[in-house]
Every structure is written in structure tokens, then in C-alpha cells.
Write an enzyme that holds these catalytic residues in place. Sequence first.
Site, short mmCIF file in Angstrom:
data_model
loop_
_atom_site.label_atom_id
_atom_site.label_comp_id
_atom_site.label_asym_id
_atom_site.label_seq_id
_atom_site.Cartn_x
_atom_site.Cartn_y
_atom_site.Cartn_z
N ASP A 149 0.84 -1.20 0.00
CA ASP A 149 0.00 0.00 0.00
C ASP A 149 0.88 1.25 0.00
O ASP A 149 2.00 1.23 -0.48
CB ASP A 149 -0.95 -0.04 1.21
CG ASP A 149 -2.31 0.55 0.89
OD1 ASP A 149 -2.36 1.75 0.54
OD2 ASP A 149 -3.32 -0.17 0.99
N HIS A 220 -3.92 6.01 3.13
CA HIS A 220 -4.59 4.80 2.67
C HIS A 220 -3.99 3.55 3.29
O HIS A 220 -4.72 2.66 3.77
CB HIS A 220 -4.49 4.75 1.14
CG HIS A 220 -5.31 3.70 0.48
ND1 HIS A 220 -4.85 2.42 0.26
CD2 HIS A 220 -6.56 3.75 -0.05
CE1 HIS A 220 -5.78 1.72 -0.37
NE2 HIS A 220 -6.83 2.51 -0.57
N SER A 537 -11.22 -0.86 -1.35
CA SER A 537 -9.97 -0.87 -0.58
C SER A 537 -10.22 -1.12 0.89
O SER A 537 -9.36 -1.67 1.60
CB SER A 537 -9.25 0.48 -0.72
OG SER A 537 -8.59 0.58 -1.95
#
Length: 763
Positions: A149, A220, A537
Site C-alpha cells: 500500500d 490509505h 480498498s
Amino acid sequence: MAVVVVVALRRTAWPLPWLMMALVWMAIACVPAASAETAAYIVHMDKSAMPRAFSGHLRWYESTLAAAAPGADMFYVYDHAMHGFAARLGTEELERLRRSRGFVSCYRDDARAVRRDTTHTPEFLGVSAAGGLWEAADYGDDVIVGVVDTGVWPESASFRDDGLPPVPARWKGFCESGTAFDAAKACNRKLIGARKFNKGLVANTNVTIAINSPRDTEGHGTHTSSTAAGSPVPGASFFGYAPGTARGMAPRARVAMYKALWDEGTYPSDILAAIDQAIADGVDVLSLSLGLDGVPLYQDPIAIGTFAAMQRGVFVATSAGNEGPDLGFLHNGTPWTLTVASGTVDREFSGVVTLGDGTTVIGESLYPGGPTSLAATGLVFLGACDNSTVLAKNRDKVVLCDASDSLDSAIFGLQEAKVRAGIFLSNDSFRELSEHFSFPGVILSPQEGPLLLQYIRSSRAPRAAIKFEVTILGTKPAPMVATYSSRGPSGSCPTVLKPDVLAPGSLILASWAENISVATVGSRSLYNRFNIISGTSMACPHAAGVAALLRAVHPEWSPAAVRSALMTTASAVDNTFASIKDMGRRNHPATPLAMGSGHIDPVRAVDPGLVYEAAPEDYVKLMCAMNYTAAQIRTVAQSASAAVDCTGASLDLNYPSFIAFFDPSGTAAVERTFTRTVTNVGGAPASYSAKVLGLNGLTVTVVPDKLVFGGKNEKQKYTLVIRGQMKNKTDDVLHGSLTWVDAAGKYTVRSPIVATTASSVRF
């Protein structure tokens, strides 16, 4: 900062023979404190008992409360998750209220009675129940979850290692220092590895990387990794929304971050290098909330890297993509990974609008600014709110907009005009993505429109007040498939039905990089330890975390067995016991092209009864049947030999689902035949019978329709045949299911079936 938590009650209709027991239960549930002091109660009312004299249930509630408790104030009115209200009541007032018409039940609004888990999904998925999967799996202890990520914010409390034993001896990875990232301080027994991969980025671009380290510069990666395996963090919230304890799905699992996504760009080579390193380091589970669109398997670094991971026993979860709701835009349709779609949970973030006459309506909002309550202000209706001049003249008011045509345009218009507050009537299926208001705003259902308009027209000086930071739990129906979640069929491998499962992905709270803004109020950026965001996600790490729990209980299971267990035990119904709905199809029942087998059920997945196994050579035979060249197959399968054995090549992979393609211009009935082998991982001896539902207009047969197992790990084979014709309509989708039902009543092993005229063309 004020925090409001609303717990929705499930309405129960009591049969007459049980009426006395019901009254006893209500008496117990509503026993007030012995003192004369008032206490807060949530009151459940039977809306159907409202006398005809009242124009609406709000007026009825107010009248009922006024009669029982003069001067008492309703601080909530519920009309979606339940019917009723909340108010502070004294002992005698409560007794009078219990004798009121339509009273059903009540209970103390006591924080000790409320499970305040902000991610909330452990409760929604059932893993946190006493004696449940968390306890059976020791919360995922000793399982290593790798995440590729944007990096990690190691200072987050989600990565504290309180109470964790030493790092597993098999771990071969390490923590890498870099810009603003001291490995000696960043890693511990929770965050056991952090690496960066940007050589492809550097090689392909003339760029200077600002933060050249595993540190998360976007948020994220911190969000996904803490969702999968974050440690418990009390006192978490998003500016008062979703208050409580945040924790990942496998809270004692270890986390290893592989940063391959950069602010400056992302390259396939870096992704592949990250996966490669994760395999070498010894991760047990990989969570990949990223994907490439429109590429064949042999050009997809995720497909290539995860084939190697699968060969080495690593379970891989991937996100389906955020290109819904049209068919065919799914990515990560890789047959050897779990492809995860995104759904809602039974929780809403709201703004409560109170009109000048006391009428209360509840809408959707994540406005984070202060104060948390907007005092009564002039209210005006300005149609579509598309006239900037008129908006400017009413900027000191609460502006009501008919946003049925364009919610985004209406919000932008009010933001530019700097109005005091906005109320938007909209059924936009993407509306959850608009809840992060930068000014006081609430989205209401158009069904509330007539009520508000009637009030405005009948009032000489219409006014409205709004209370924010309201969290409602237990909302129904849930889950629902999110509009944005990408749909199948898979362009990379159409003959394997994708996505595989649905998992929580909408409005998920998890940890965040503390120097990255999470919201804007006016021109001011806000920062927080946690953020609420949506996407596949967010769904992917939920599934990865559950897989970590399953690996903890069943370390002997292959990746295919774990995937099969998640798929065949998934639920196709919501919390109202109706078919799961698709927000992208006007809340019609979702098809497996949107939700796969259904919503993951971790409690059932730990003991699925039967599993569908698939070995690396099975995937090679699939690629052979896809007419891949030997070079293309070796690119994926990394064969040591120049020759590829395509003996027995078949598009019919031993998978826990079925998809059959039909030509809409066909003039005759055709057959589609599938062969499957199931392995008994439940008790023995065992006998299962086939039950087929759905696919109206087509004939489905299963031979044999009964499977008998004499022992554990025994295998049995069956054939499923779909006969019929689908014509005159492209992108038509029929769906149903095959369920193997255990004679002892313990297991139901369900597989979705799709028959479609959608395109089966591969990338």
C-alpha cells in the site's frame, strides 16, 4: 466534544400466547432507578397503533410524551432503524408512559449496554461474540498479515504491541529506515516489518521522492492495515462520529507494510517487488487494495506475484475496484486470489433536523465542524439551488435544495455561496461519498420533501435547527452492495465468476496518517488520528483479516480452501432476512456479479463442511484452455521448464461458483456443463443433498444429487448442467444457487450460479 450514539431496536411482534411473557420482559427491561431522579430511556413504539387523529407519528409521540411526562424533551426521534424516541424520564413518568397506547418496550440509554466499537464491523460480522471466532483464533495471534500500500504511520495506536508475545521465529523480514522513519522506533512486536519499493518509479520518472521511506504520506495504507489487523484503540472517533474502540479484524495478528504506492506515482515493477519481498519474508496473508484495469493475467503484476504467493501457501485478498455499477469493470479477477466487493454496514452517520414546529427528521451527514448543533435559523426552499444570485441573497439561512438531478452540483453551489447550512433532498446512489461536508449539510430522502415543504409554506417564519455527530447503529437493511463497487464478469478470466464475496467497505473508520488532512471546514483543513472513508480498498482488508483468523484456526488449509470456506458460507440475505440489495440497481436484489457468493460470515467459515480445492497445476490448465502461449503461462506460473503441460486443459476450474455465458442471438437451446470436486473437512460419516434455486427459464440438473462421505478429507465429484436459451437481450443476468445440505442439519454449502448474455471477451 459532544458524542451521540443511537442504538436501533429490532421491532418484535409478540404472538398472543406469549403476551404475558412479553409483558414480564418489558417490565424487566424498563425497570427505572429507585430514586426519583430522571434517566434517559429509548422508547420503542408501535407505529401502527397511532390514532387517526394525528397527522403523523411525530405529533403522536409528542402528545404521548406530553401526557405521561409534561415538560419532558425528546432528544431523538427514530423512524428508520426503529420507531420511537428517546427522552429523559422520572420514575412515575415512565410508569405512565408504559400504560400509553402503542408503547412496546424501553430500556435505559446506558453506555454500559452499548458495544461502542467504531469500526463496528467485528460486531456486524459476529467475530467478537463470547466464545466466537476471535477466541477460537486467539485474535489471530502468530499470523502475519502483509499489506502492499502507501505505507504506514507507525505512531498510530493501532500498531501498539501491548501484550503481544515475541515476533514469530519464522519471520524473515525487517524494518527499513528512511526519511522521517526510524526503524528502531517505528517497528515492534505488532508492526514487525516495513519496507519501501520505488526503484521502478525512480527509473521511469525524473522525480525527487519527498518522503523516501515506508512512512505513509497519503493515509490509505495506515487505514487498510489497521482495518485488517489493528490493535484495540479506545476513545477513537471521527470528530465525534463512530465513537468507541477501534480494532482490526485480527487484532493480535502481526503487520508487515510494503510501500509500493507513492504520491509521485506507482509502477507495476514496484508492486511486484513488494509482493515478492512479502513472500520471502514469510507473510501468511496478503492484503492488496489496489489493482490494474484492462490487462491480461500475464501482464498484471498482482496476478503474477500472487500466483507465486499462492504456490507458497500465502492467502491473498484483493479489491474488486471502484468502477461500479455497470457490468464488466472489475479488476483483480484473478482465479487464485479472493476478489472482494464492497458493502454497507448497519450503521449510519447522521444530522438531525428539527423544524420550528418541533418536527424532527434524520438525514445523512459527516460534517465535522463546530459547534455540533446549529441553532434554529431561517429556512428557505430554493428549488435545484442552481441560481448563484438567489443563493447569495439567502446565505444567512438554512437552504433546502431539490438535489434529485445533481447532488454534487447542489452541494457545490451552496459551498460557493457560503450559505449558513444546506439540506439536500436526494436519492443519489453515490450519496455516501458526499457526506463529508465542508459546511453544515444534511442529505435527506426525497420522501421527507413534502413534510418540509408543507412546513415552509404554512409557516410565517420557517426555521430549522440541525444537530450533528449522530451515530445510529442497527440500521436496516444491511448489508447492501455499494454503487461504486466494480461488477463482473472478469475481463481477465471471464469463466471464473467474480467477485467472490462482499465485505464491509462503506464509511469505515480506521487509523490515518496524522499529518494528512481528513476533512475541510470552510477553508480550514482538519486532522485526526482516524478517518472514515469508503471503497473496495476498505472491504479487502476486512476479508484479509478474517482469513488471518481462519489461518490461525486451520494452519493446514490451502489458500483455495480458505477462499472456498469464505465463499460457501457467505450470506445472500441481509439483516431483514431478505435478499441483499444493490444500491446501484435501485435497491433491487443484487446478483453474484455484484456481490459474489454474498456477505462474508466468519463464524460459519471456520467450519464450512465441504471445500473446493485447486492446486497450481489446475490454474495452469485453465490458462492453457484460455489459449495462452507457453511463454505467457510461464510468465505467470514461473515454470522451471520451457515446456508447459497442457494435458487436460479446461476452462472449468474447480471453483465454488458457476458462470455460464449465452449468446443473445442464439436460436436453439444449449448446454453448459461444469464438473466439481468437493473435499469433506467436516464430520464423518456425512451425507449431503443438492438443492438448486433460481435461474427461472433454464433447467439445472446436478448428478449425483447426493454425496456421501465415509471419512474426513474424502473427496466426491459431481456435475452441474445448465440447459436452455437466453435471447434477445444483451447483458441479461439470471442467477441462482446450488446448496449442498448436510443430512445432520449442521452444514449448508452454497455456491452462486450465474447465466448471462454479458460479454465473455477477455483482455
